[in-house]
Design a protein around this motif. Structure first.
Motif: not given
Length: 485
Positions: A329-336
């Motif tokens: 989820n952290r990686l998904s947030q960063i990419s968004s």
């Protein structure tokens, strides 16, 4: 001259300016492409793992809250059994595809042999969970085909499931595991006898044992634990020290059959040890709900939890994703965030570059307008020039951006994955699908997919078109008379 031909000649003849714009779009395109690739890969991880975990939800006693004994929490004595009406009400919800509520009981046996897991007989590091007593676990069901078989947790290899008459009459028939059958030399059609024994620990010394009731059960089917088989294939040093043998010693029976056995056990124990509290005679159920899809689990938990009595909670098979969900989820947030920031930066930078280039071409554009060229064709020429350069840069970014996203995501996960693995060691138990480093690596793959290509090209083209708005406003204000004077 046709405006499309003018656009092509402008791009090819003014190579310096075209190269500058190409380089800018290529760099920004790499950032956007990499971020989109990582974002879609994290979504793939969540979807694949949750599908692997299944869509099963249960209502259980919240032992963590009881142990915490926080102010306002329920004690074990205060917890009441779930009403059958409430279970049926929850089972009728739109998210639920099928449901069941189980009566469960454990019988201490004397000569009947439970299955014991022992991969290495001399391995002192192997600890059998619940191995102090010879216990057989009864799991009652209201369905002809128990939910564990519907979900594929176990597979029937011999025999059949229950009939309507057996369910209606509560006949003592059962489904047993291959291991338990082999341990006791049983086949389909045999009648096994659970020779129970009553054990009293109240003396505080050696437990007192007395002969218990005998429970003859006809074997109508034999099953294999598929999830446990997969777990054993993946077994390594991190999980070999703990093994729960209860799934092998579980007997599926009609609910009413288990109910009568529980009642006989309670009466027999009271007769054997009159001074011992026989416990509550109320029935505690373990409801199981198969949801339509794993994505329904969160909504189901949120809406069902307020309906439950104090001391209960909803557990979902997808909860296991929380062990690795933090890093994903952290990686998904960063990419968004990177996608949004990169798009905004692209709009600003490309707009400024085009405005500067357009100001240098005001005499060229003024000549077109003074010769009678319509403004919409001048607009179209600028947009086509942008698209020719932009799409060329984006096609290269599809390749390089994907590689960039893969390298960045792997380096980011390298630091957070250790934390996820440690959490998994604490929560691991055999019987549920194991989520480990290999599972994550298999699911997390930054690769070319149709959705990735479409998402990136759509984002890039829209960004380029929006970047052309400001330059087009500049062209709209051009007055050919003032330019030519």
């Amino acid at each position: 001259m046709n405006y499309m031909k003018r656009a092509w000649l402008s791009v090819t003849r003014k190579r310096g300016k075209s190269a500058i714009l190409f380089a800018v779009i290529l760099i920004l395109g790499n950032v956007i492409a990499g971020a989109i690739a990582v974002n879609q890969s994290t979504q793939n991880v969540e979807k694949q793992i949750k599908n692997q975990l299944g869509s099963l939800a249960t209502i259980d006693i919240d032992y963590e809250a009881l142990m915490a004994n926080s102010e306002g929490g329920a004690s074990m004595e205060e917890i009441q059994p779930l009403p059958e009406e409430l279970i049926k009400q929850i089972g009728e919800r739109s998210e639920v595809k099928q449901y069941d509520y189980l009566r469960e009981a454990s019988i201490a046996v004397e000569n009947f042999k439970p299955y014991r897991f022992s991969p290495q007989e001399d391995d002192d590091n192997v600890m059998i969970v619940g191995g102090m007593l010879s216990l057989i676990h009864l799991a009652g069901t209201n369905l002809l085909k128990p939910l564990d078989f519907e979900e594929g947790t176990v597979n029937l290899t011999q025999g059949r499931f229950f009939t309507e008459e057996e369910q209606r009459t509560g006949k003592r028939v059962g489904l047993i595991s291959e291991e338990l059958a082999q341990e006791n030399g049983l086949v389909v059609g045999d009648t096994m006898v659970l020779d129970g024994q009553f054990i009293d620990y109240s003396s505080g010394e050696e437990p007192e044992k007395q002969k218990g009731n005998d429970y003859p059960i006809e074997i109508v089917g034999i099953f294999k634990n598929t999830n446990l088989e997969k777990a054993n294939e993946k077994n390594d040093n991190s999980s070999s020290s703990f093994f729960d043998d209860s799934p092998f010693n579980r007997i599926y029976m009609p609910n009413d059959a288990v109910k009568t056995i529980v009642e006989e056990e309670r009466v027999g124990r009271q007769a054997a040890f009159p001074a011992t509290d026989p416990g509550s005679d109320e029935d505690f159920f373990t409801p199981q709900f198969i949801l339509n899809q794993p994505e329904d689990a969160e909504q189901f938990k949120q809406e069902v939890t307020p309906l439950l009595p104090n001391g209960y909670k909803v557990n979902a098979s997808t909860d296991e994703y929380d062990r690795v969900g933090t890093s994903m989820n952290r990686l998904s947030q960063i990419s968004s965030y990177v996608v949004v920031i990169a798009v905004i930066a692209s709009l600003i930078i490309i707009s400024l570059i085009i405005v500067l280039f357009t100001r240098d071409r005001k005499y060229e554009l003024g000549i077109y307008l003074s010769l009678g060229e319509r403004r919409k064709y001048v607009f179209a020429q600028i947009v086509i020039e942008l698209l020719l350069i932009g799409i060329s840069a984006m096609l290269i970014s599809l390749v390089t951006g994907n590689m960039l996203g893969k390298m960045v995501s792997e380096s980011l996960l390298a630091s957070s994955m250790l934390e996820a693995n440690q959490a998994g060691m604490e929560q691991f138990f055999v019987g549920a699908p194991k989520i480990d480093q290999a599972t994550i690596n298999e699911a997390f793959r930054v690769q070319y997919t149709l959705s990735y290509v479409i998402a990136f090209l759509a984002t890039g083209i829209v960004t380029i078109l929006l970047s052309a708005v400001v330059p087009l406003l500049y062209i709209l204000r051009l007055n050919p008379k003032k330019i030519m004077l």
